[in-house]
Design a protein around this motif. Sequence first.
Motif, short mmCIF file in Angstrom:
data_model
loop_
_atom_site.label_atom_id
_atom_site.label_comp_id
_atom_site.label_asym_id
_atom_site.label_seq_id
_atom_site.Cartn_x
_atom_site.Cartn_y
_atom_site.Cartn_z
N GLN A 76 57.06 43.25 46.05
CA GLN A 76 57.49 41.93 46.48
C GLN A 76 56.26 41.04 46.51
N LEU A 77 56.29 39.98 45.76
CA LEU A 77 55.11 39.14 45.68
C LEU A 77 55.18 38.06 46.74
N TRP A 98 52.49 36.44 33.37
CA TRP A 98 51.50 37.15 34.18
C TRP A 98 51.95 38.58 34.36
N ASP A 99 51.18 39.48 33.87
CA ASP A 99 51.49 40.88 34.11
C ASP A 99 50.61 41.39 35.22
N ARG A 100 51.19 42.26 36.02
CA ARG A 100 50.39 42.81 37.10
C ARG A 100 49.46 43.88 36.55
N VAL A 101 48.29 43.96 37.11
CA VAL A 101 47.30 44.94 36.66
C VAL A 101 47.23 46.05 37.70
N SER A 123 49.41 39.89 43.34
CA SER A 123 50.50 40.05 44.28
C SER A 123 50.12 39.56 45.66
N PRO A 139 56.70 36.63 40.37
CA PRO A 139 55.59 36.42 39.43
C PRO A 139 55.97 35.39 38.37
N ARG A 140 54.99 34.62 37.98
CA ARG A 140 55.22 33.63 36.93
C ARG A 140 55.33 34.34 35.59
N ARG A 141 56.07 33.71 34.70
CA ARG A 141 56.20 34.28 33.38
C ARG A 141 54.82 34.31 32.71
N GLU A 187 56.16 26.21 35.88
CA GLU A 187 57.33 25.85 35.10
C GLU A 187 58.59 25.88 35.95
N ASP A 190 53.39 45.70 46.16
CA ASP A 190 53.55 45.28 44.77
C ASP A 190 54.99 44.97 44.41
#
Lengths: 549, 241
Positions: free
Chosen positions: B227-228, B237-240, A469, B233-235, A481, B225
């Motif tokens: 607002q990036l 990619w999950d936030r940890v 983030s 966020p790109r598809r 993409e 978190d």
Amino acid sequence: MRVMAQMAMVMNLDKCIGCHTCSVTCKQAWTNRSGTEYIWFNNVETRPGLGYPRTYEDQEKWQGGWELNKRGRMKLKAGGRFRKLMTIFSNPKLPSIGEYYEPWTYDYATLTDAPAQEHSPVARPKSLISGKNMKIEWSANWDDDLGGSTANTHRDPMLKKIADKVKFEFEQTFMFYLPRICEHCLNPSCAASCPSGAIYKREEDGIVLVDQDACRGWRMCVSGCPYKKIYFNHRTGKAEKCTFCFPRIEVGLPTVCSETCVGRLRYIGLMLYDADKVLAAASTTDEHGLYEAQRDVFLDPFDPEVIREAEKAGIARDWIDAAQRSPIYALINTFKVALPLHPEYRTMPMVWYIPPLSPVVEVVAETGEDAEDKGNLFAAIDALRIPIEYLAELFTAGDVVPVDAVLKKLAAMRSYMRDINMGREPDASIPAAVGMTEEEMYDMYRLLAIAKYEERYVIPPAHAEQAHSLEELATECAVSEYGGGQNDLFGEGSGAPTPIAVENFQMLQDRQTSDSLAGPDGKKGRVNLLNWDGKGSPSGIFPPKGDDS
Amino acid sequence: MSVFLFVVVPYVCLTVFVAGHLWRCRYDKFGWTTRSSQLYENRLLRIGSPLFHFGMLGVVGGHVIGLLVPQSWTDAVGITEHMYHVAAVGGGLAAGVMTVVGMVILIYRRRTTGPVFSATTVMDKVMYAFLAIVIVLGMWNTIAGSIMTIGGEYNYREGVSVWYRSFLAFQPDAALMANAPLGFQLHALVAFGLFALWPFTRLVHVFSAPVGYLTRPYIVYRSRDDQLGSHSPRRGWDRVG
């Protein structure tokens, strides 16, 4: 107790020479776009002077910030929610472009395109608003260095407040510079004025930002901010403001204005504060009490109970450490030499200032007396009411007592350190006269005069486990993409540019500050694999054999 | 022909209106703004803009009542035709005059103030043309149709309004509209043209009317978190954490 962390700044005005490097680098970084020509997230004002936009401090006119209503409760000075919505079609308190200045460029092309003629061609100024020829009549720093001159200063709203006592005569002139950025207030009236709820305060570091996707251009924030530090981008139709360079702060770097400040007068660090106490502090009835009330909101980062509560609130251990090492905490609460700018606006600003002693020193020096002598300086502080009262209007809502105290501390530091520098016996009575020990005085001197980069900027990076983030972190897929990144799919030009990030920032810093050129073995150990034809093993590619014994 | 004009065209426009807004909301939140020009010019705006907007609120309110409330309902609560007519014409006229005066001031301002005119896009001009025509036709219907009764008396609550409700209920009855006076027909058609343009113009700001401001807390806090920064966020990619 609800502990929150706030990134804050202190500026030492004695060191500001008014070079505008901060303004220029900030502008290059953030507002060198169409529609933002007149927008200065950072500007440096000559005081006494009109400020930018002109007379922005006259809140009777501009109605920025908060005030107390009859029952002693906080209300927006420009009116509450309903009033805001009723005036949404035409904001009654919006400064026009004339209060800032009409931005312009020059038609440089005529200098080279003009046909042969008797007189050399002239590049005429063209307005960037209307595109027409214009006469330049004002700009962001039109009254630069004109402090104390009679042309404009009589319109300074702060001077007006004390003007009945003062005939502003030439012999009494004084002047100093006031660099200003967004205050990132604890109680931001811009956010409260935003009908769309687009302006928010970040929970982690308290930086106040405008969500550009949520802003609808109602312009109420411009009126709501008493410091006039929110600007309307007239091309995009959105509000923009100082971001405290959050992409840099997140990786532990100071803001651009601080980094490039040639006087090294800016300090950045964390403050822990009790969010539950903010409203009560901002509602303090007596305006003179607001400075102390805001200091009471700050929490002692060494207090075990505060540490426990901070950990409960999810503040990481290294952030608490940073809060303990914070130069801001030292300047505001330990040494008590930093003061807030216009606490009477009740927004709880978080960019504080160490008022300048120089107006006093200069007067003493001009009389031929010793301007580093404690007695002379103390007497001058007591005698020179005009600069002191003016500073008090800026920093303590007109209360001269705290300003007096700060200036005497600075004066005491000056004479105390003079003895040491001259090789004389330090005089313990000097710190004692301002209620400090010798050790404290020396510590204060260290922080104000010779503190290194790491001491001036104590910025804990945002946590790497939140890496995705972070704005500047290049961990995302290079070929977007969604059309991001650059056009080349392969090779050096592919992907997004690699910015400074948590990982590579430390690496780059190590490389810059290490003794050897690169790598552990110095220059000789480096292997250029591009030149390697794949045969044999070039020296340096593997560790030397037999060394492990 | 009437089916095409009063069934097909309105539904096409409505579809563009809805889909266009969804698209704009999804892909162009950054462009979703009033694009205020108050910074350039305030003297005329201060008079014209509130006149126009408050007038417009009255006009919209009048249309909601006139189009969506069936005559049988007002009859049931004992409002006679005459009472309704007087109230509708009176209110409509007041709101209409405010709107027209405001609009004339704003268009004059937009044309004559250099900076404002140079900030006007082609889309703005097209939109202004449609908006002005709709407003003028609406005023014509009120003044010429309802007050001076040129071309005979016409109770729109038995014609246009019923057609409009049938349109919203997806049971369109084109005949009702085909029998309406030309003024009403044109007003409705141009209005639907405006609806089709709507999502692609600055008119989208109507749908960001900040009514939530009345109830939300003054200071908005948001976690980093949420607002990036400036991009989502790109598809994949999950936030940890």
